[in-house]
Enzyme design. Structure first.
Site, PDB file in Angstrom:
ATOM      1  N   TYR A 137       0.788  -1.122  -0.025  1.00 11.38           N
ATOM      2  CA  TYR A 137       0.092  -0.133  -0.020  1.00 11.38           C
ATOM      3  C   TYR A 137       0.988   1.358  -0.108  1.00 11.38           C
ATOM      4  O   TYR A 137       0.674   2.062  -0.665  1.00 11.38           O
ATOM      5  CB  TYR A 137      -0.949  -0.005   1.197  1.00 11.38           C
ATOM      6  CG  TYR A 137      -1.616   1.410   1.489  1.00 11.38           C
ATOM      7  CD1 TYR A 137      -2.577   1.812   0.685  1.00 11.38           C
ATOM      8  CD2 TYR A 137      -1.468   2.112   2.638  1.00 11.38           C
ATOM      9  CE1 TYR A 137      -3.611   2.898   0.968  1.00 11.38           C
ATOM     10  CE2 TYR A 137      -1.907   3.128   2.752  1.00 11.38           C
ATOM     11  CZ  TYR A 137      -3.079   3.674   2.046  1.00 11.38           C
ATOM     12  OH  TYR A 137      -3.714   4.944   2.074  1.00 11.38           O
ATOM     13  N   ARG A 175      -0.892   5.234  19.329  1.00 12.18           N
ATOM     14  CA  ARG A 175      -0.257   5.839  18.108  1.00 12.18           C
ATOM     15  C   ARG A 175      -0.873   6.779  17.520  1.00 12.18           C
ATOM     16  O   ARG A 175      -0.464   7.966  16.956  1.00 12.18           O
ATOM     17  CB  ARG A 175      -0.193   4.550  17.168  1.00 12.18           C
ATOM     18  CG  ARG A 175       0.826   5.002  15.922  1.00 12.18           C
ATOM     19  CD  ARG A 175       0.942   3.912  14.880  1.00 12.18           C
ATOM     20  NE  ARG A 175       1.219   4.415  13.605  1.00 12.18           N
ATOM     21  CZ  ARG A 175       0.371   4.706  12.656  1.00 12.18           C
ATOM     22  NH1 ARG A 175      -1.061   4.406  12.879  1.00 12.18           N
ATOM     23  NH2 ARG A 175       0.721   4.974  11.443  1.00 12.18           N
TER      24      ARG A 175
END
Length: 265
Positions: A137, A175
């Protein structure tokens, strides 16, 4: 705000498309929304066109009479190289070709932090930092950035390359407290993209004004974009989330995309 003739948003049924659809409509531009998924009924100044981006013959009619494209379409997760190539690379090339032939002036290309995902979290990055994709990706987004530069240099089509961190209604894990981008900050960036007299082909990190910052947008300050939201609204909710500092998902900016996965042989 400068008035666009018509704005096309691809991938309008996706997470970001749904988040910004109402705000984009309120900007007052004529809007063409496109996806292969159901978009419901058109509202106000909207027009809905169902289109598979891999259908080359459908792309010129899709972009016709648009002077701005917000390209959020494609595969947004890791997958096989073959599928990623067909949807995120081949279809993107055909979209840019359709844009060139139909006279589109500006494009927002939804790139990703996964173009630089193998940098560690302690590394402060600018638009000029080395590319380090973390996945198939990520590689497809590197291609898209290169393609955007080609069409700027050769054909004069301006592209705002946005390396999106995590554009969700709220951060989903620890995150994302560093990578989160709000819908309103995305809309502010789109407004700057439309208004700026000369766009060129800049790289912008799509992230709000979070306390923890990995990315530096000073190289594109000429756009006038100043994020106003912050993940601080959710401060502390993930502090107890366990972290293994040797885990690639914790060590690298790309998170889980940096880990070996089941799409590899």
């Amino acid at each position: 705000m400068r008035k666009a003739n018509r704005i096309l948003m691809t991938g309008a049924a996706g997470t970001i498309g749904q988040m910004i659809r109402e705000g984009l409509r309120e900007m007052g531009h004529a809007i063409r929304l496109s996806d292969i998924a159901d978009l419901g009924e058109a509202q106000g100044n909207e027009e809905i066109v169902t289109c598979d981006l891999t259908d080359t013959d459908a792309l010129r009619p899709l972009v016709r009479d648009c002077d701005v494209i917000l390209h959020f379409g494609g595969i947004s997760k890791e997958n096989t190289a073959e599928l990623i190539h067909r949807v995120n690379i081949d279809a993107l090339y055909q979209l840019y070709e359709a844009a060139r032939k139909e006279g589109v002036k500006r494009i927002l290309f939804a790139s990703s932090n996964h173009t630089i995902g193998f940098h560690t979290r302690e590394t402060r990055l600018t638009a000029s930092s080395p590319i380090r994709p973390d996945s198939n990706y990520g590689v497809s987004k590197v291609y898209g950035e290169a393609l955007a530069n080609l069409y700027w240099d050769k054909y004069g089509i301006e592209t705002l390359i946005v390396r999106i961190g995590s554009c969700f209604p709220k951060p989903l894990d620890r995150r994302m407290m560093a990578t989160w981008m709000s819908a309103d900050d995305m809309l502010r960036l789109i407004g700057c993209m439309i208004d700026v007299p000369r766009l060129g082909c800049p790289v912008v990190y799509g992230v709000s004004a979070n306390r923890e910052q990995w990315w530096d947008n000073s190289e594109t300050a000429y756009l006038g974009w100043i994020p106003q939201d912050s993940s601080d609204a959710w401060a502390g909710i993930y502090d107890d989330q366990p972290q293994d500092l040797t885990d690639p998902a914790v060590k690298y900016q790309g998170g889980g995309f940096a880990k070996a996965g089941h799409f590899e042989d």
